[in-house]
Scaffold this active site. Structure first.
Site, PDB file in Angstrom:
ATOM      1  N   TYR A  62       6.681 -10.044   6.859  1.00 63.15           N
ATOM      2  CA  TYR A  62       6.634  -8.749   7.363  1.00 63.15           C
ATOM      3  C   TYR A  62       7.025  -8.236   8.543  1.00 63.15           C
ATOM      4  O   TYR A  62       7.209  -9.165   9.281  1.00 63.15           O
ATOM      5  CB  TYR A  62       5.191  -7.946   7.187  1.00 63.15           C
ATOM      6  CG  TYR A  62       4.430  -7.934   5.765  1.00 63.15           C
ATOM      7  CD1 TYR A  62       4.568  -6.579   4.862  1.00 63.15           C
ATOM      8  CD2 TYR A  62       3.837  -8.988   4.981  1.00 63.15           C
ATOM      9  CE1 TYR A  62       4.037  -6.600   3.835  1.00 63.15           C
ATOM     10  CE2 TYR A  62       3.363  -8.907   3.906  1.00 63.15           C
ATOM     11  CZ  TYR A  62       3.336  -7.650   3.117  1.00 63.15           C
ATOM     12  OH  TYR A  62       2.963  -7.300   1.974  1.00 63.15           O
ATOM     13  N   ASP A  93       0.937  -1.144   0.008  1.00 66.99           N
ATOM     14  CA  ASP A  93       0.093   0.040  -0.032  1.00 66.99           C
ATOM     15  C   ASP A  93       0.785   1.233   0.015  1.00 66.99           C
ATOM     16  O   ASP A  93       2.062   1.167   0.241  1.00 66.99           O
ATOM     17  CB  ASP A  93      -1.015   0.036   1.288  1.00 66.99           C
ATOM     18  CG  ASP A  93      -2.036  -1.013   1.112  1.00 66.99           C
ATOM     19  OD1 ASP A  93      -2.320  -1.343   0.080  1.00 66.99           O
ATOM     20  OD2 ASP A  93      -2.514  -1.331   2.293  1.00 66.99           O
TER      21      ASP A  93
END
Length: 250
Positions: A109, A51
């Protein structure tokens, strides 16, 4: 011939990976650099979509190129053309059917929180001031994630996925001084999933919700029941893994 491009980037000034109208993206920047070098339109396919504002220490994209080239020379040329916050690390030859997104076996992540103020980490951490967190409880809640497969509660509502199932293989918080980092690995992630999980785990750490409530949120399959998404700037895609068989050793 198909190649995998390994790259890193700081996402602060980009609207994410995906090319889109009237917005600067990582994919668009890489496409433009490759198009300039090969003097024809080239489109890369990424391992996933980060994003706006999210960073990547490692991401792969695949590209088809018919011309012969020296890989080290291409890495040099790309890094000369790309902005300084996007760096090409390597280029690998792969099988013609290899796919950067669909062949990935896991993605990892990190979400980085700084407990206090640090001007040098302002773009890459979520800075929390005067917040007392129960990290042990946050880790207990993180382990609960490993017992579930449906994570619709942590997904954006408007998404085109066919399933909300993910195989979460690791989820743990580690604190080192003022830096508190959440590590999570899964076979796939839903849109906004990590940031929504972090925001909800923070509610556990602030003792706004109990471990039992955390379970109820997961089982509700309703995004509105989960916590607020953590800011994008603290999120890093750190590793994407593939079967070794898709790479051609030259």
């Amino acid at each position: 011939m198909r190649y995998f491009i390994e790259l890193s980037y700081k996402g602060t000034f980009y609207h994410g990976w995906q090319a889109q109208p009237k917005a600067i993206s990582i994919q668009e920047s890489l496409n433009k650099a490759l198009t300039t070098i090969f003097r024809k339109t080239i489109d890369v396919v990424g391992a996933g979509r980060t994003d706006a504002g999210v960073h990547a220490e490692q991401l792969f994209a695949h590209v088809d190129v018919s011309e012969d080239f020296d890989k080290n020379d291409l890495v040099y040329k790309l890094n000369s053309l790309l902005p300084s916050d996007i760096v090409i690390q390597n280029i690998f030859a792969t099988s013609d059917k290899a796919h950067a997104r669909f062949d990935a076996t896991s993605r990892s992540y990190e979400y980085r929180i700084f407990l206090g103020r640090n001007p040098f980490l302002i773009d890459t951490t979520w800075q929390l001031i005067n917040k007392k967190l129960n990290v042990d409880k946050m880790n207990e809640a993180a382990q609960i994630l490993l017992t579930y497969t449906d994570f619709k509660s942590f997904s954006k509502t408007k998404t085109d996925v066919k399933t909300y199932n993910c195989d979460v293989r690791k989820a743990v918080w580690v604190q080192s001084g003022g830096l508190l980092t959440f590590y999570i690995t899964a076979d796939r992630f839903l849109r906004n999933m990590v940031r929504a999980i972090v925001g909800t785990l923070l509610d556990v750490g602030l003792e706004k919700i109990t471990l039992e409530k955390f379970r109820e949120i997961i089982e509700s399959r309703e995004r509105c029941n989960a916590g607020t998404s953590a800011p994008a700037k603290g999120l890093f895609l750190t590793q994407v893994t593939y079967p070794k068989t898709i790479f051609i050793h030259e």
